[in-house]
Design a protein around this motif. Structure first.
Motif, short mmCIF file in Angstrom:
data_model
loop_
_atom_site.label_atom_id
_atom_site.label_comp_id
_atom_site.label_asym_id
_atom_site.label_seq_id
_atom_site.Cartn_x
_atom_site.Cartn_y
_atom_site.Cartn_z
N TRP A 37 0.80 -1.22 0.00
CA TRP A 37 0.00 0.00 0.00
C TRP A 37 0.83 1.27 0.00
O TRP A 37 0.46 2.26 -0.64
CB TRP A 37 -1.01 -0.03 1.15
N PRO A 38 2.01 1.31 0.69
CA PRO A 38 2.82 2.54 0.57
C PRO A 38 3.27 2.80 -0.88
O PRO A 38 3.32 3.95 -1.31
CB PRO A 38 4.03 2.26 1.48
N GLU A 39 3.56 1.72 -1.62
CA GLU A 39 3.92 1.89 -3.03
C GLU A 39 2.71 2.35 -3.84
O GLU A 39 2.83 3.16 -4.75
CB GLU A 39 4.44 0.56 -3.59
N PHE A 40 1.53 1.84 -3.49
CA PHE A 40 0.30 2.22 -4.18
C PHE A 40 -0.01 3.69 -3.94
O PHE A 40 -0.34 4.43 -4.86
CB PHE A 40 -0.86 1.35 -3.70
N LEU A 41 0.09 4.13 -2.68
CA LEU A 41 -0.24 5.51 -2.34
C LEU A 41 0.83 6.48 -2.84
O LEU A 41 0.53 7.59 -3.23
CB LEU A 41 -0.43 5.64 -0.83
N LEU A 69 -4.86 -5.92 -8.15
CA LEU A 69 -5.43 -6.40 -6.89
C LEU A 69 -5.77 -5.25 -5.95
O LEU A 69 -6.79 -5.29 -5.27
CB LEU A 69 -4.47 -7.37 -6.20
N ASN A 70 -4.94 -4.23 -5.93
CA ASN A 70 -5.23 -3.06 -5.09
C ASN A 70 -6.53 -2.40 -5.54
O ASN A 70 -7.37 -2.02 -4.72
CB ASN A 70 -4.08 -2.05 -5.16
N TYR A 71 -6.70 -2.24 -6.86
CA TYR A 71 -7.92 -1.65 -7.38
C TYR A 71 -9.13 -2.51 -7.05
O TYR A 71 -10.19 -2.00 -6.69
CB TYR A 71 -7.82 -1.43 -8.89
N ALA A 72 -9.00 -3.83 -7.18
CA ALA A 72 -10.11 -4.73 -6.85
C ALA A 72 -10.49 -4.60 -5.37
O ALA A 72 -11.67 -4.60 -5.02
CB ALA A 72 -9.74 -6.17 -7.18
N MET A 73 -9.49 -4.46 -4.51
CA MET A 73 -9.77 -4.30 -3.07
C MET A 73 -10.47 -2.97 -2.79
O MET A 73 -11.36 -2.91 -1.94
CB MET A 73 -8.49 -4.41 -2.27
N GLY A 159 -5.11 5.59 -11.44
CA GLY A 159 -4.40 5.03 -12.59
C GLY A 159 -3.93 6.08 -13.57
O GLY A 159 -2.89 5.92 -14.22
N VAL A 160 -4.68 7.17 -13.70
CA VAL A 160 -4.29 8.23 -14.63
C VAL A 160 -3.25 9.15 -14.01
O VAL A 160 -2.31 9.58 -14.69
CB VAL A 160 -5.54 9.03 -15.08
N LEU A 161 -3.36 9.46 -12.72
CA LEU A 161 -2.45 10.42 -12.09
C LEU A 161 -1.15 9.79 -11.60
O LEU A 161 -0.14 10.50 -11.49
CB LEU A 161 -3.14 11.12 -10.93
N ARG A 162 -1.15 8.49 -11.30
CA ARG A 162 0.07 7.83 -10.77
C ARG A 162 1.05 7.60 -11.91
O ARG A 162 0.75 6.88 -12.85
CB ARG A 162 -0.31 6.51 -10.11
N ASN A 163 2.21 8.23 -11.84
CA ASN A 163 3.23 8.05 -12.88
C ASN A 163 3.82 6.65 -12.74
O ASN A 163 4.38 6.33 -11.69
CB ASN A 163 4.32 9.12 -12.73
#
Length: 197
Positions: A37-41, A69-73, A159-163
């Motif tokens: 989650w830290p990588e996701f955020l 999987l993060n998006y599904a959660m 998904g659009v804003l995360r480089n």
């Protein structure tokens, strides 16, 4: 049932309890592959506005593959929060979702009930009817739809804003983007070897 699906089944029939147990293990293994989650955020420096619509589309596809999987959660959590006001619907639909995961998505073995093989189509038909019945009994379709839409919007915005620079799905993806060099092979098919000088 297709021959490709039949080829993935084990050759020794196992009991329905063992099928569910193995499906639960597959689900647990799949959830363990969730990205941290830290990588996701990420940090604010990893977020920026893409320069064009095509760049936004490419960015979303890469992030969706990497953080699936993060998006599904997130979508599941938003759907669950939307059902907080109707706890019976939350419990019942959570149980139906669990059945879908165990009996369809993560099942590798044929399902045997009272010694008889249950086809994949029968399992899907039963799960669809059970889902419709659960939605009809509890009636939270509007709230559930709002929760799913909110979860999907969160996933799309992220998904659009995360480089996605620095995110690689696997070794093949890293090779194709030039992060690591692929090993060349000689004519005999083996890897080339250059002795130290």
């Amino acid at each position: 049932m297709s021959s490709a699906a039949a080829a993935t089944y084990t050759t020794i029939p196992i009991s329905g309890i063992d099928v569910i147990f193995r499906s639960t293990q597959n689900l647990s293994a799949s959830l363990s592959r969730c990205r941290p989650w830290p990588e996701f955020l990420a940090t604010v420096s990893a977020l920026d506005i893409p320069p064009s619509l095509s760049a936004a589309s490419l960015r979303f596809r890469r992030n969706a593959a990497y953080f699936s999987l993060n998006y599904a959660m997130i979508v599941t959590a938003c759907a669950a929060v939307s059902l907080i006001t109707t706890p019976i619907a939350l419990i019942l639909l959570g149980f139906v979702l669990f059945l879908w995961l165990i009996l369809h998505f993560f099942r590798e073995d044929p399902l045997l009930v009272w010694g008889r093989h249950v086809s994949d189509w029968a399992v899907i038909a039963g799960l669809v009817m059970l889902s419709i019945l659960a939605l009809y009994i509890t009636g939270p379709l509007r709230n559930l739809s709002i929760g799913i839409i909110v979860g999907l919007l969160i996933a799309v915005v992220h998904g659009v804003l995360r480089n996605p620079e620095g995110l690689f799905l696997d070794e093949n993806d890293a090779v194709s983007t030039g992060l690591i060099a692929s090993h060349s092979t000689n004519r005999s098919g083996g890897a080339s070897f250059t002795p130290p000088v």
